[in-house]
Design an enzyme around this catalytic site. Structure first.
Site, PDB file in Angstrom:
ATOM      1  N   HIS A   1       0.816  -1.208   0.000  1.00  0.00           N
ATOM      2  CA  HIS A   1       0.000   0.000   0.000  1.00  0.00           C
ATOM      3  C   HIS A   1       0.849   1.257   0.000  1.00  0.00           C
ATOM      4  O   HIS A   1       0.396   2.319  -0.418  1.00  0.00           O
ATOM      5  CB  HIS A   1      -0.999  -0.021   1.159  1.00  0.00           C
ATOM      6  CG  HIS A   1      -2.253  -0.689   0.729  1.00  0.00           C
ATOM      7  ND1 HIS A   1      -2.500  -2.026   0.966  1.00  0.00           N
ATOM      8  CD2 HIS A   1      -3.283  -0.245  -0.024  1.00  0.00           C
ATOM      9  CE1 HIS A   1      -3.642  -2.342   0.408  1.00  0.00           C
ATOM     10  NE2 HIS A   1      -4.137  -1.297  -0.199  1.00  0.00           N
TER      11      HIS A   1
ATOM     12  N   ARG B   1     -12.159   1.734  -2.319  1.00  0.00           N
ATOM     13  CA  ARG B   1     -11.678   0.906  -1.202  1.00  0.00           C
ATOM     14  C   ARG B   1     -12.244   1.452   0.114  1.00  0.00           C
ATOM     15  O   ARG B   1     -11.591   2.234   0.808  1.00  0.00           O
ATOM     16  CB  ARG B   1     -10.152   0.938  -1.142  1.00  0.00           C
ATOM     17  CG  ARG B   1      -9.440   0.258  -2.303  1.00  0.00           C
ATOM     18  CD  ARG B   1      -7.932   0.319  -2.096  1.00  0.00           C
ATOM     19  NE  ARG B   1      -7.205  -0.660  -2.867  1.00  0.00           N
ATOM     20  CZ  ARG B   1      -6.500  -0.382  -3.976  1.00  0.00           C
ATOM     21  NH1 ARG B   1      -6.437   0.844  -4.437  1.00  0.00           N
ATOM     22  NH2 ARG B   1      -5.857  -1.346  -4.609  1.00  0.00           N
TER      23      ARG B   1
ATOM     24  N   ARG C   1     -16.491  -1.219  -3.092  1.00  0.00           N
ATOM     25  CA  ARG C   1     -16.041  -2.522  -2.602  1.00  0.00           C
ATOM     26  C   ARG C   1     -16.340  -2.590  -1.111  1.00  0.00           C
ATOM     27  O   ARG C   1     -16.009  -1.670  -0.369  1.00  0.00           O
ATOM     28  CB  ARG C   1     -14.538  -2.701  -2.827  1.00  0.00           C
ATOM     29  CG  ARG C   1     -14.075  -4.021  -2.217  1.00  0.00           C
ATOM     30  CD  ARG C   1     -12.655  -4.333  -2.550  1.00  0.00           C
ATOM     31  NE  ARG C   1     -11.727  -3.519  -1.786  1.00  0.00           N
ATOM     32  CZ  ARG C   1     -10.412  -3.612  -1.929  1.00  0.00           C
ATOM     33  NH1 ARG C   1      -9.901  -4.446  -2.813  1.00  0.00           N
ATOM     34  NH2 ARG C   1      -9.609  -2.851  -1.212  1.00  0.00           N
TER      35      ARG C   1
ATOM     36  N   GLU D   1      -9.363 -12.613  -6.702  1.00  0.00           N
ATOM     37  CA  GLU D   1      -8.046 -12.282  -6.142  1.00  0.00           C
ATOM     38  C   GLU D   1      -7.389 -13.504  -5.525  1.00  0.00           C
ATOM     39  O   GLU D   1      -6.270 -13.430  -5.020  1.00  0.00           O
ATOM     40  CB  GLU D   1      -8.103 -11.226  -5.042  1.00  0.00           C
ATOM     41  CG  GLU D   1      -9.264 -10.334  -5.009  1.00  0.00           C
ATOM     42  CD  GLU D   1      -9.146  -9.258  -3.954  1.00  0.00           C
ATOM     43  OE1 GLU D   1      -8.168  -8.496  -3.978  1.00  0.00           O
ATOM     44  OE2 GLU D   1     -10.047  -9.170  -3.092  1.00  0.00           O
TER      45      GLU D   1
ATOM     46  N   ASN E   1      -3.247  -7.613  -7.436  1.00  0.00           N
ATOM     47  CA  ASN E   1      -2.295  -7.466  -6.322  1.00  0.00           C
ATOM     48  C   ASN E   1      -2.361  -8.706  -5.430  1.00  0.00           C
ATOM     49  O   ASN E   1      -1.337  -9.295  -5.074  1.00  0.00           O
ATOM     50  CB  ASN E   1      -2.623  -6.222  -5.485  1.00  0.00           C
ATOM     51  CG  ASN E   1      -2.699  -4.980  -6.334  1.00  0.00           C
ATOM     52  OD1 ASN E   1      -2.193  -4.973  -7.444  1.00  0.00           O
ATOM     53  ND2 ASN E   1      -3.340  -3.948  -5.829  1.00  0.00           N
ATOM     54  N   ASP E   2      -3.582  -9.069  -5.074  1.00  0.00           N
ATOM     55  CA  ASP E   2      -3.720 -10.255  -4.227  1.00  0.00           C
ATOM     56  C   ASP E   2      -3.614 -11.538  -5.034  1.00  0.00           C
ATOM     57  O   ASP E   2      -3.083 -12.531  -4.547  1.00  0.00           O
ATOM     58  CB  ASP E   2      -5.049 -10.211  -3.457  1.00  0.00           C
ATOM     59  CG  ASP E   2      -4.917  -9.354  -2.217  1.00  0.00           C
ATOM     60  OD1 ASP E   2      -3.951  -9.567  -1.461  1.00  0.00           O
ATOM     61  OD2 ASP E   2      -5.740  -8.453  -2.023  1.00  0.00           O
TER      62      ASP E   2
ATOM     63  N   ARG F   1       2.708  -9.719  -0.208  1.00  0.00           N
ATOM     64  CA  ARG F   1       2.855  -8.465  -0.958  1.00  0.00           C
ATOM     65  C   ARG F   1       3.498  -7.354  -0.142  1.00  0.00           C
ATOM     66  O   ARG F   1       3.933  -6.352  -0.706  1.00  0.00           O
ATOM     67  CB  ARG F   1       1.499  -8.012  -1.522  1.00  0.00           C
ATOM     68  CG  ARG F   1       0.472  -7.656  -0.488  1.00  0.00           C
ATOM     69  CD  ARG F   1      -0.892  -7.492  -1.120  1.00  0.00           C
ATOM     70  NE  ARG F   1      -1.156  -6.130  -1.550  1.00  0.00           N
ATOM     71  CZ  ARG F   1      -2.365  -5.688  -1.887  1.00  0.00           C
ATOM     72  NH1 ARG F   1      -3.410  -6.509  -1.865  1.00  0.00           N
ATOM     73  NH2 ARG F   1      -2.556  -4.452  -2.258  1.00  0.00           N
TER      74      ARG F   1
ATOM     75  N   CYS G   1      -8.790  -4.402 -11.520  1.00  0.00           N
ATOM     76  CA  CYS G   1      -8.578  -3.210 -10.698  1.00  0.00           C
ATOM     77  C   CYS G   1      -7.295  -3.285  -9.873  1.00  0.00           C
ATOM     78  O   CYS G   1      -7.038  -2.435  -9.041  1.00  0.00           O
ATOM     79  CB  CYS G   1      -9.788  -2.950  -9.810  1.00  0.00           C
ATOM     80  SG  CYS G   1     -10.128  -4.303  -8.683  1.00  0.00           S
TER      81      CYS G   1
HETATM   82  C1  PEP Z   1      -6.056  -6.249  -5.540  1.00  0.00           C
HETATM   83  O1  PEP Z   1      -5.822  -7.108  -4.688  1.00  0.00           O
HETATM   84  O2  PEP Z   1      -5.597  -6.284  -6.705  1.00  0.00           O
HETATM   85  C2  PEP Z   1      -6.897  -5.091  -5.201  1.00  0.00           C
HETATM   86  C3  PEP Z   1      -7.287  -4.237  -6.114  1.00  0.00           C
HETATM   87  O3  PEP Z   1      -7.234  -4.925  -3.898  1.00  0.00           O
HETATM   88  P1  PEP Z   1      -6.255  -4.316  -2.780  1.00  0.00           P
HETATM   89  O4  PEP Z   1      -5.005  -3.844  -3.481  1.00  0.00           O
HETATM   90  O5  PEP Z   1      -6.990  -3.223  -2.108  1.00  0.00           O
HETATM   91  O6  PEP Z   1      -6.032  -5.501  -1.905  1.00  0.00           O
HETATM   92 MG    MG Z   2      -7.009  -7.146  -2.900  1.00  0.00          MG
END
Ligand code: PEP
Ligand code: MG
Length: 579
Positions: A194, A301, A336, A437, A460-461, A471, A508
């Site tokens: 993040h 988010r 979300r 994810e 990302n996940d 991550r 996303c």
């Molecule tokens: C993801 O996991 O790609 C996502 C968009 O959610 P976050 O990054 O908030 O976990």
């Molecule tokens: Mg995610």
């Protein structure tokens, strides 16, 4: 002048003064000082000793009458320790003899004292080191530039500065958005943490994962941050400064060039229409998405509403916020539901004291919501109530089994009945989508697609769980690879499943906002991308250079290749713009 290297993220180049922010328990910096600095360093230590004494006396004077006896004696002992030459004199000798900074000298002395106490046979006396250690921590706290919580700092405290710190939690990132910082540098963090997402959304460069090298930086140092190359230049000479000013100008002129695309259509050379949406974390970011002409919000988010406060917002507060967001955006908004847990906790995690070994695999996102209806139900009610005010969609994070959807639908029925009963208006056909994810959801995407109105791929996940790389652990982020054959296959499977079920599919995760991957994703059939508004125009530029029909012919070759290196090479060939 010297340079340090980490992972560059965010945009461009920043030049500014460093501000070190240290947290309790963080490594104590040690560095060499010049002969001429010794007296000042000793004076600095003396000032810290004096401030420690004043602080302890102040605490003592504020004690209530009944606490004076027990705690007063304890504080008295700490005050005596500050005055004791055993504690204050030796660090001064270390500063003189080894020519190092006061924090480093005090730390060296603390290590020596710890050993002395450890060697004492008497357990009672030996345990007294705990007191000595507390006093030393207090003195260190006074010596270090800034300690503690970002939340308590007035807006503007860090304006124009480059924040240098060990790590930033998602809750800290919310705080930092209130300041106009120039850049930041952290010892931890990878490209999809993040922290990195924050840099992109603030349109500033950052260097994450600098590890121990961060100890060479001090408050007031002049820094050049090159987010593209992952370089920090410390106290640059005039020549380097001039060269970087020039590069910065070049980048800015490219940004200005991109701005001309703001009103251009997101359409490929062969006429495929593409939808570019914005990811937002806070309602304040809507302005930026509108400025970049996003087609709507593809990922809001909402868990960021819960950070830096003791409790999540109640139904009424959420309803007002969602309605406001919808009104401001005036286009489609995908909310979300809370993706809390793991690195995103209510109150930034400060309230929790339980240690969970694998939080990313634990009670997170939809799992946590279904487990804690007092948290989830007010959010569902607020979303449904807001749905009567515009084109709202609801998206569920981290789905891993169909049973979660079954439970969700029962809950939604309950919410609808309650709202009917109470006379609230809502959209009974509110589109409900799921995030893909977790590999389980991608592999069984066809089953999820049958029950949902849309899918959105959270890379990302998906990358974290598929490649088994935390991550937020920068030690394994070198394994992070959106072009890994398994990731490409899961993405392809998800897109195909959505198409077969005749429902929309978007992406996303950060991959959607990285222009290097735009063409391969388009060739795989993706036409909806949601990303940080800061990168939207760059992606639009790439869309307009793509030829989906032509690229599609090559896609099987990509997916068949076992070597990520070869895939990378093919992707850069795909991206090459003909002269
Ligand atoms: C993801 O996991 O790609 C996502 C968009 O959610 P976050 O990054 O908030 O976990
Ligand atoms: Mg995610």
């Amino acid at each position: 002048m010297f340079s340090l290297h980490g992972n560059g993220v965010g945009t461009g180049i920043a030049i500014g003064r460093a501000r070190i922010i240290r947290r309790p328990g963080q490594d104590i910096p040690q560095y060499t000082i010049a002969l001429s600095q010794i007296d000042e360093e000793i004076a600095r230590l003396e000032r810290a000793l004096f401030r420690t004494k004043v602080a302890l006396q102040e605490i003592k004077s504020q004690l209530s009458d009944d606490a004076v006896d027990e705690i007063g004696a304890f504080l008295e002992a700490h005050l005596l320790m500050v005055d004791d030459p055993m504690l204050s004199e030796e660090p001064k000798n270390i500063i003189r003899n080894q020519m190092i900074n006061a924090e480093g000298a005090l730390n060296q002395h603390a290590v020596k004292l710890a050993k002395l106490f450890d060697d004492i046979d008497d357990p009672y006396l030996s345990s007294k080191f705990a007191d000595v250690s507390q006093v030393i921590s207090r003195i260190q706290g006074e010596l270090l530039d800034f300690q503690g919580d970002l939340t308590s700092q007035p807006v503007g405290t860090f304006d124009g500065e480059i924040i240098v710190t060990n790590d930033l939690t998602p809750a800290d990132t919310i705080e930092l958005k209130k300041h106009r910082i120039n850049a930041f540098v952290t010892s931890l963090g990878g490209p999809i943490s993040h922290t990195a997402i924050l840099a992109r959304s603030m349109k500033i460069p950052a260097i994450v994962g600098l590890h121990g090298e961060i100890r060479y930086l001090r408050t007031g140092d002049l820094l050049i941050i090159d987010g593209m190359r992952g370089v920090v230049l410390v106290n640059p000479d005039a020549q380097a400064l001039a060269a970087y000013e020039k590069r910065r100008e070049k980048i800015l002129s490219r940004v200005r060039e991109l701005e001309e695309l703001r009103s251009a259509e997101a359409v490929t050379l062969d006429g495929t229409k593409v939808t570019l949406l914005a990811n937002i974390e806070l309602p304040e970011e809507i302005g930026e998405s509108l400025a970049q002409n996003a087609a709507g919000v593809g990922l809001y988010r909402t868990e960021f509403l819960c950070m830096n406060r003791r409790r999540p917002p109640d139904e009424e507060e959420q309803f007002e916020i969602y309605r406001h967001v919808l009104k401001q955006v005036n286009r489609s908004v995908t909310i979300r539901t809370f993706d809390l847990g793991a690195d995103k906790q209510v109150d930034g995690g400060r309230a929790s004291d339980t240690l969970i070994i694998n939080p990313a695999l634990g009670l997170r996102a939809i799992r946590l919501c279904l487990h804690d209806l007092a948290l989830f139900k007010p959010q569902l009610r607020a979303i449904y109530r807001a749905s009567s005010f515009g084109p709202l969609k609801m998206m569920i994070p981290m789905l891993s089994s169909i049973e979660e959807l079954d439970q969700l639908f029962i809950l939604i029925e309950e919410v609808k009945q309650e709202l009917d009963h109470q006379g609230y208006a809502y959209n009974a056909n509110l589109p409900i989508g799921g995030m893909v994810e977790v590999p389980a959801a991608a592999i069984a995407a066809d089953l999820f697609a049958r029950k949902l109105d849309f899918l959105s791929i959270g890379t990302n996940d998906l990358i974290q769980y598929t490649l088994a790389i935390d991550r937020i652990d920068d030690e394994v982020n070198y394994l992070y690879d959106p072009l890994h054959p398994s990731i490409l296959r899961l993405i392809k499977m998800t897109i195909a499943a959505a198409k077969r079920a005749n429902i929309p599919v978007s992406m996303c995760g950060e991959m959607a906002g990285d222009a290097r991957y735009t063409r391969i994703l388009l060739a795989m059939g993706l036409t909806e991308f949601s990303m940080d508004p800061a990168v939207l125009l760059e992606v639009k530029r790439q869309v307009r250079l793509s030829d989906v029909k032509q690229d599609r012919a090559q896609i099987d070759q990509f997916l068949e290749s076992p070597r990520p290196e070869r895939i990378k090479q093919m992707v850069s060939e795909l991206n090459r713009v003909p002269e």
